[in-house]
Enzyme design. Sequence first.
Site, short mmCIF file in Angstrom:
data_model
loop_
_atom_site.label_atom_id
_atom_site.label_comp_id
_atom_site.label_asym_id
_atom_site.label_seq_id
_atom_site.Cartn_x
_atom_site.Cartn_y
_atom_site.Cartn_z
N GLY A 101 37.75 16.71 -24.45
CA GLY A 101 36.53 15.95 -24.16
C GLY A 101 36.99 14.52 -23.90
O GLY A 101 37.74 13.94 -24.70
N CYS B 90 29.93 23.10 -20.26
CA CYS B 90 31.08 22.62 -21.03
C CYS B 90 30.63 22.01 -22.36
O CYS B 90 29.59 22.40 -22.91
CB CYS B 90 31.92 21.65 -20.23
SG CYS B 90 33.58 21.39 -20.92
N ASP C 49 34.28 13.42 -16.77
CA ASP C 49 35.67 13.03 -17.07
C ASP C 49 36.04 11.80 -16.27
O ASP C 49 36.89 11.01 -16.68
CB ASP C 49 36.63 14.16 -16.75
CG ASP C 49 36.60 15.19 -17.87
OD1 ASP C 49 35.72 16.06 -17.84
OD2 ASP C 49 37.41 15.06 -18.80
N ASN D 6 33.96 16.56 -13.43
CA ASN D 6 33.70 17.15 -14.74
C ASN D 6 34.23 18.58 -14.74
O ASN D 6 34.77 19.06 -13.74
CB ASN D 6 32.19 17.09 -15.05
CG ASN D 6 31.87 17.41 -16.50
OD1 ASN D 6 32.48 16.84 -17.42
ND2 ASN D 6 30.96 18.33 -16.74
N LYS D 7 34.09 19.25 -15.85
CA LYS D 7 34.62 20.60 -16.04
C LYS D 7 34.35 21.51 -14.84
O LYS D 7 33.27 21.47 -14.26
CB LYS D 7 33.98 21.18 -17.30
CG LYS D 7 34.38 22.57 -17.69
CD LYS D 7 35.89 22.78 -17.76
CE LYS D 7 36.58 21.82 -18.71
NZ LYS D 7 38.04 21.79 -18.56
N LYS E 225 34.25 5.77 -18.05
CA LYS E 225 34.59 6.98 -17.29
C LYS E 225 34.78 6.62 -15.81
O LYS E 225 35.12 7.48 -14.99
CB LYS E 225 33.49 8.04 -17.42
CG LYS E 225 33.16 8.45 -18.85
CD LYS E 225 34.15 9.39 -19.44
CE LYS E 225 33.88 9.77 -20.87
NZ LYS E 225 32.70 10.57 -21.09
C1 RUB Z 1 35.67 18.48 -21.14
C2 RUB Z 1 34.61 18.12 -20.16
C3 RUB Z 1 33.50 17.25 -20.66
C4 RUB Z 1 33.86 15.79 -20.34
C5 RUB Z 1 32.90 14.81 -20.98
O1 RUB Z 1 36.80 19.07 -20.55
O2 RUB Z 1 34.68 18.43 -18.99
O3 RUB Z 1 32.31 17.56 -19.99
O4 RUB Z 1 35.16 15.51 -20.83
O5 RUB Z 1 32.99 14.90 -22.39
P1 RUB Z 1 38.01 19.51 -21.48
P2 RUB Z 1 32.57 13.67 -23.35
O6 RUB Z 1 37.48 20.47 -22.50
O7 RUB Z 1 38.99 20.16 -20.52
O8 RUB Z 1 38.60 18.27 -22.11
O9 RUB Z 1 31.16 13.34 -23.02
O10 RUB Z 1 32.75 14.24 -24.73
O11 RUB Z 1 33.51 12.55 -23.06
#
Ligand code: RUB
Length: 325
Positions: A23, A136, A205, A215-216, A241
């Site tokens: 994340g 995700c 991301d 994003n995912k 981000k």
């Molecule tokens: C996680 C993912 C999340 C973003 C945002 O991918 O795609 O949607 O990272 O998360 P992975 P946040 O599991 O491959 O890391 O809002 O927690 O930053």
Amino acid sequence: MDNEFPVKFYEIVEGIKDMRIRGAGRIARAAVNALVIASDSIETGDVDEYIRRVKNAAKILVDTRPTAVSLPNGLRYVLNKVLSDYRSGVSSVDQLKDNLKKYADDFIKISNEAIKRIAEYGAGRIEDGDVIMTHCNSSAAISVIISAYKAGKDIEVYATETRPRFQGRLTAKMLSDAGIDVTLIVDSAVRYFMNKVDKVVVGADAIAANGAVVNKIGTSMVALAAHEARVPFMVAAETYKFSPDTLFGKLIVIEERPYTEVVPEKWLSDKPKIRVRNPAFDVTPPEYIDLIITEIGVLNPAVFPFIIRDRFGVFYSELEPWEDS
Ligand code: RUB
């Protein structure tokens, strides 16, 4: 493995690589924390030596996962400030270590505060009775949903399972633990259920200079289905981000992970004509995004990059502080 830094530092590095720490927001906070561990462990009275080794630690961290821009951005936040102290004449290693720790704490505080603001602003866009879809496992998106629920809105969530790593199960668990009714669905059922959905909320991301959101994997398909069904598609994302590199023409690298996350090695071993691909992220174009919910407000994807640039300033020379200038 190199043992220049403490074991804990490498545990975080490996944890990010193999996704025990995952994340985008959590990755950034963990990396900044690891930089402090590395910095504290450097035993030298020579500031040049200290800076060289801190940069090396940052370089190791930045190479762990290529897509979540929060990772380099967190390290940039801390390292650029330390380098500025160094250039302006701070000549004690202990002082630089203290400063680095303070900047890291500041970043972690900013990051946690941002989630609270996003939750508050995003919850305003959720209405009583809404059915929400998410993909995700995003802390920012989940914070919006839980905040709306805590504000007394009667909501329900469809969570995609998010193959191949099943982060959707985490999401379903987190939301149901908060008291929210959740339906877990396979990723390919997104369009089938979209006509029951009022809003989609996902995380990010990285956000590029044209307002596109990375994003995912599968997010862009969810966005497409939402667009077709006229369902508002919202992205919850901290401003860190935003990928400053994209202002200077660089593309966001999409991580491709091992095929063994998709099929067992044994299954593939006797099938030489089959190739398995496993991209971890995809790009949703700005046309499919209604809003980006950030800690500085709810923004239209088209204006997002300009606001970020004007607010924070981005200097090309500060993009890679871990490299030797
Ligand atoms: C996680 C993912 C999340 C973003 C945002 O991918 O795609 O949607 O990272 O998360 P992975 P946040 O599991 O491959 O890391 O809002 O927690 O930053």
